[in-house]
Design a protein around this motif. Structure first.
Motif, PDB file in Angstrom:
ATOM      1  N   GLN A 110       0.817  -1.219   0.000  1.00 58.58           N
ATOM      2  CA  GLN A 110       0.000   0.000   0.000  1.00 58.58           C
ATOM      3  C   GLN A 110       0.847   1.265   0.000  1.00 58.58           C
ATOM      4  O   GLN A 110       0.474   2.289  -0.585  1.00 58.58           O
ATOM      5  N   GLN A 111       2.028   1.193   0.642  1.00 60.17           N
ATOM      6  CA  GLN A 111       2.896   2.379   0.700  1.00 60.17           C
ATOM      7  C   GLN A 111       3.326   2.813  -0.701  1.00 60.17           C
ATOM      8  O   GLN A 111       3.325   4.003  -1.029  1.00 60.17           O
ATOM      9  N   ILE A 112       3.706   1.850  -1.542  1.00 63.82           N
ATOM     10  CA  ILE A 112       4.135   2.165  -2.907  1.00 63.82           C
ATOM     11  C   ILE A 112       2.949   2.690  -3.707  1.00 63.82           C
ATOM     12  O   ILE A 112       3.054   3.675  -4.445  1.00 63.82           O
ATOM     13  N   GLN A 113       1.805   2.041  -3.557  1.00 65.78           N
ATOM     14  CA  GLN A 113       0.596   2.444  -4.265  1.00 65.78           C
ATOM     15  C   GLN A 113       0.217   3.885  -3.911  1.00 65.78           C
ATOM     16  O   GLN A 113      -0.062   4.705  -4.789  1.00 65.78           O
ATOM     17  N   LEU A 159       6.784   6.481   1.998  1.00 63.73           N
ATOM     18  CA  LEU A 159       7.930   5.581   1.859  1.00 63.73           C
ATOM     19  C   LEU A 159       8.855   5.629   3.076  1.00 63.73           C
ATOM     20  O   LEU A 159       9.565   4.664   3.352  1.00 63.73           O
ATOM     21  N   THR A 160       8.842   6.746   3.793  1.00 59.96           N
ATOM     22  CA  THR A 160       9.781   6.891   4.919  1.00 59.96           C
ATOM     23  C   THR A 160       9.145   6.556   6.266  1.00 59.96           C
ATOM     24  O   THR A 160       9.858   6.428   7.260  1.00 59.96           O
ATOM     25  N   THR A 161       7.809   6.417   6.290  1.00 61.81           N
ATOM     26  CA  THR A 161       7.122   6.182   7.559  1.00 61.81           C
ATOM     27  C   THR A 161       6.199   4.975   7.450  1.00 61.81           C
ATOM     28  O   THR A 161       5.030   5.115   7.068  1.00 61.81           O
ATOM     29  N   PRO A 162       6.711   3.776   7.768  1.00 63.05           N
ATOM     30  CA  PRO A 162       5.845   2.590   7.730  1.00 63.05           C
ATOM     31  C   PRO A 162       4.712   2.697   8.748  1.00 63.05           C
ATOM     32  O   PRO A 162       4.822   3.426   9.733  1.00 63.05           O
ATOM     33  N   ALA A 163       3.643   1.968   8.489  1.00 63.29           N
ATOM     34  CA  ALA A 163       2.485   1.990   9.384  1.00 63.29           C
ATOM     35  C   ALA A 163       2.837   1.331  10.719  1.00 63.29           C
ATOM     36  O   ALA A 163       3.605   0.365  10.774  1.00 63.29           O
ATOM     37  N   VAL A 189       4.456 -12.786  10.186  1.00 66.64           N
ATOM     38  CA  VAL A 189       5.347 -12.047   9.280  1.00 66.64           C
ATOM     39  C   VAL A 189       4.702 -10.712   8.916  1.00 66.64           C
ATOM     40  O   VAL A 189       3.482 -10.573   8.919  1.00 66.64           O
ATOM     41  N   ASN A 190       5.550  -9.753   8.579  1.00 68.13           N
ATOM     42  CA  ASN A 190       5.068  -8.452   8.115  1.00 68.13           C
ATOM     43  C   ASN A 190       6.053  -7.887   7.099  1.00 68.13           C
ATOM     44  O   ASN A 190       7.271  -7.977   7.287  1.00 68.13           O
ATOM     45  N   PHE A 191       5.521  -7.353   6.002  1.00 70.02           N
ATOM     46  CA  PHE A 191       6.329  -6.685   4.979  1.00 70.02           C
ATOM     47  C   PHE A 191       6.021  -5.198   4.998  1.00 70.02           C
ATOM     48  O   PHE A 191       4.864  -4.795   5.161  1.00 70.02           O
ATOM     49  N   TYR A 192       7.046  -4.375   4.804  1.00 72.25           N
ATOM     50  CA  TYR A 192       6.803  -2.934   4.691  1.00 72.25           C
ATOM     51  C   TYR A 192       7.988  -2.266   4.009  1.00 72.25           C
ATOM     52  O   TYR A 192       9.084  -2.850   3.881  1.00 72.25           O
ATOM     53  N   ILE A 193       7.757  -1.040   3.550  1.00 75.48           N
ATOM     54  CA  ILE A 193       8.797  -0.225   2.930  1.00 75.48           C
ATOM     55  C   ILE A 193       9.340   0.746   3.970  1.00 75.48           C
ATOM     56  O   ILE A 193       8.570   1.372   4.707  1.00 75.48           O
ATOM     57  N   ASN A 194      10.662   0.877   4.022  1.00 74.35           N
ATOM     58  CA  ASN A 194      11.301   1.884   4.874  1.00 74.35           C
ATOM     59  C   ASN A 194      12.394   2.558   4.055  1.00 74.35           C
ATOM     60  O   ASN A 194      13.429   1.957   3.771  1.00 74.35           O
ATOM     61  N   LEU A 195      12.115   3.791   3.618  1.00 73.63           N
ATOM     62  CA  LEU A 195      13.003   4.534   2.708  1.00 73.63           C
ATOM     63  C   LEU A 195      13.156   3.753   1.400  1.00 73.63           C
ATOM     64  O   LEU A 195      12.178   3.530   0.697  1.00 73.63           O
ATOM     65  N   PRO A 251      16.592  -0.257  -5.706  1.00 75.99           N
ATOM     66  CA  PRO A 251      17.230   0.962  -6.247  1.00 75.99           C
ATOM     67  C   PRO A 251      16.250   2.017  -6.746  1.00 75.99           C
ATOM     68  O   PRO A 251      16.466   3.212  -6.546  1.00 75.99           O
ATOM     69  N   TRP A 252      15.161   1.604  -7.389  1.00 74.07           N
ATOM     70  CA  TRP A 252      14.258   2.625  -7.948  1.00 74.07           C
ATOM     71  C   TRP A 252      13.486   3.381  -6.870  1.00 74.07           C
ATOM     72  O   TRP A 252      13.030   4.496  -7.101  1.00 74.07           O
ATOM     73  N   LEU A 253      13.350   2.786  -5.690  1.00 74.50           N
ATOM     74  CA  LEU A 253      12.757   3.541  -4.577  1.00 74.50           C
ATOM     75  C   LEU A 253      13.689   4.677  -4.165  1.00 74.50           C
ATOM     76  O   LEU A 253      13.246   5.781  -3.834  1.00 74.50           O
ATOM     77  N   ASN A 254      14.987   4.390  -4.196  1.00 80.09           N
ATOM     78  CA  ASN A 254      15.976   5.432  -3.891  1.00 80.09           C
ATOM     79  C   ASN A 254      15.892   6.548  -4.928  1.00 80.09           C
ATOM     80  O   ASN A 254      15.914   7.737  -4.580  1.00 80.09           O
TER      81      ASN A 254
END
Length: 286
Positions: A110-113, A159-163, A189-195, A251-254
């Motif tokens: 959801q963070q990327i979306q 992208l910098t603040t996961p839930a 398990v949990n997946f998330y984006i951090n930076l 890399p593309w998130l960066n």
């Protein structure tokens, strides 16, 4: 008299400069912002070569700076985690568990979306003021820049603040039904984006017996829960015994985060230029 004439001449020059700023430079900056943000938006949906617009899949190896309790490969396709192949070494008995996504399952990040949606909203705001649009006042430009910056800040923050999630929220999420073989009841398990990183957290649990003398205090919401955190789920009380966090750099998130920063700086620079003129005309709206 001479001072008054000089002041009038100076004001005339300033007004010409300001008119040029509104008619020319503002549109040049808006075009630059559009180009940067379109590039950022494309990073979220990298097309596969020769696939007619399909988003390509990218695989990333999970790594950690600590132990090697968890190893695996995650496959990302745009905003969807389309495969997760994970090996977990159980600390108690060194038993090796292997689990992977079922073939028919994908996990939407959801963070990327959300970040992509905010970028596209910023592009929409900019495209609504095309090269033929005439800005009449500086405040009009400031309002547009504020609206664009709000969308960019929200994109970056996603992208910098996961839930923050509670353990029962993680336990009840659809992730638990994604894997084959099914996850044991003592694994979350949990997946998330951090930076610029895609992170996987694995929680090992043990059941708190009704006879336990431990003082039960359910943990609140957190991005990462620590060993000792307790929660209740399905009429059963649990305590986190081990926590394993692994991650992979995307890399593309960066790239996207860099584009957000550059765009925010451009917006702020344009706001600052507009504000410089306001100091000369502080007795009227600018």
């Amino acid at each position: 008299m001479a001072a008054a004439m000089a002041s009038a001449a100076e004001r005339a020059v300033l007004e010409e400069e300001f008119k040029w700023l509104l008619q020319e430079e503002v549109h040049a900056v808006l075009k630059q912002l559009q180009d940067i943000l379109k590039e950022a938006s494309q990073r979220f949906t990298l097309p596969a070569s020769g696939s007619g617009g399909a988003v390509k899949q990218e695989s990333f190896v999970l790594s950690t700076s600590g132990t090697d309790q968890v190893k695996g490969v995650l496959t990302l396709q745009g905003d969807a985690l389309c495969q997760a192949d994970v090996n977990l070494k159980m600390p108690r008995n060194n038993q090796l568990l292997h689990f992977a996504f079922r073939e028919d399952k994908q996990w939407k990040l959801q963070q990327i979306q959300d970040a992509r949606n905010h970028v596209n909203q910023a592009i929409y705001l900019l495209m609504n003021r095309d090269v033929n649009y005439q800005f009449k006042t500086g405040s009009e430009v400031l309002k547009l820049m504020d609206a664009v910056m709000l969308q960019l800040s929200r994109a970056r923050n996603r992208l910098t603040t996961p839930a923050t999630l509670t353990l029962p929220e993680i336990a009840s999420s659809g992730l638990t039904k994604m894997f084959t073989p099914a996850l044991p009841p003592d694994i979350l398990v949990n997946f998330y984006i951090n930076l610029n990183k895609l992170c996987l957290t694995v929680y090992q649990l043990h059941v708190l017996q009704p006879s336990t003398t431990k003082n039960f205090r359910p943990a609140g919401g957190s991005i990462l829960h620590n060993p000792g955190a307790m929660f209740e789920f399905g009429n059963q009380r649990y305590e986190v015994s081990h926590v394993h966090k692994v991650e992979c750099v995307v890399p593309w998130l960066n790239d996207a985060l860099v584009f957000f920063t550059v765009s925010l700086q451009l917006c702020q620079q344009l706001k600052d230029k507009i504000s410089v003129f306001s100091s000369y005309w502080n007795y009227r709206p600018y």
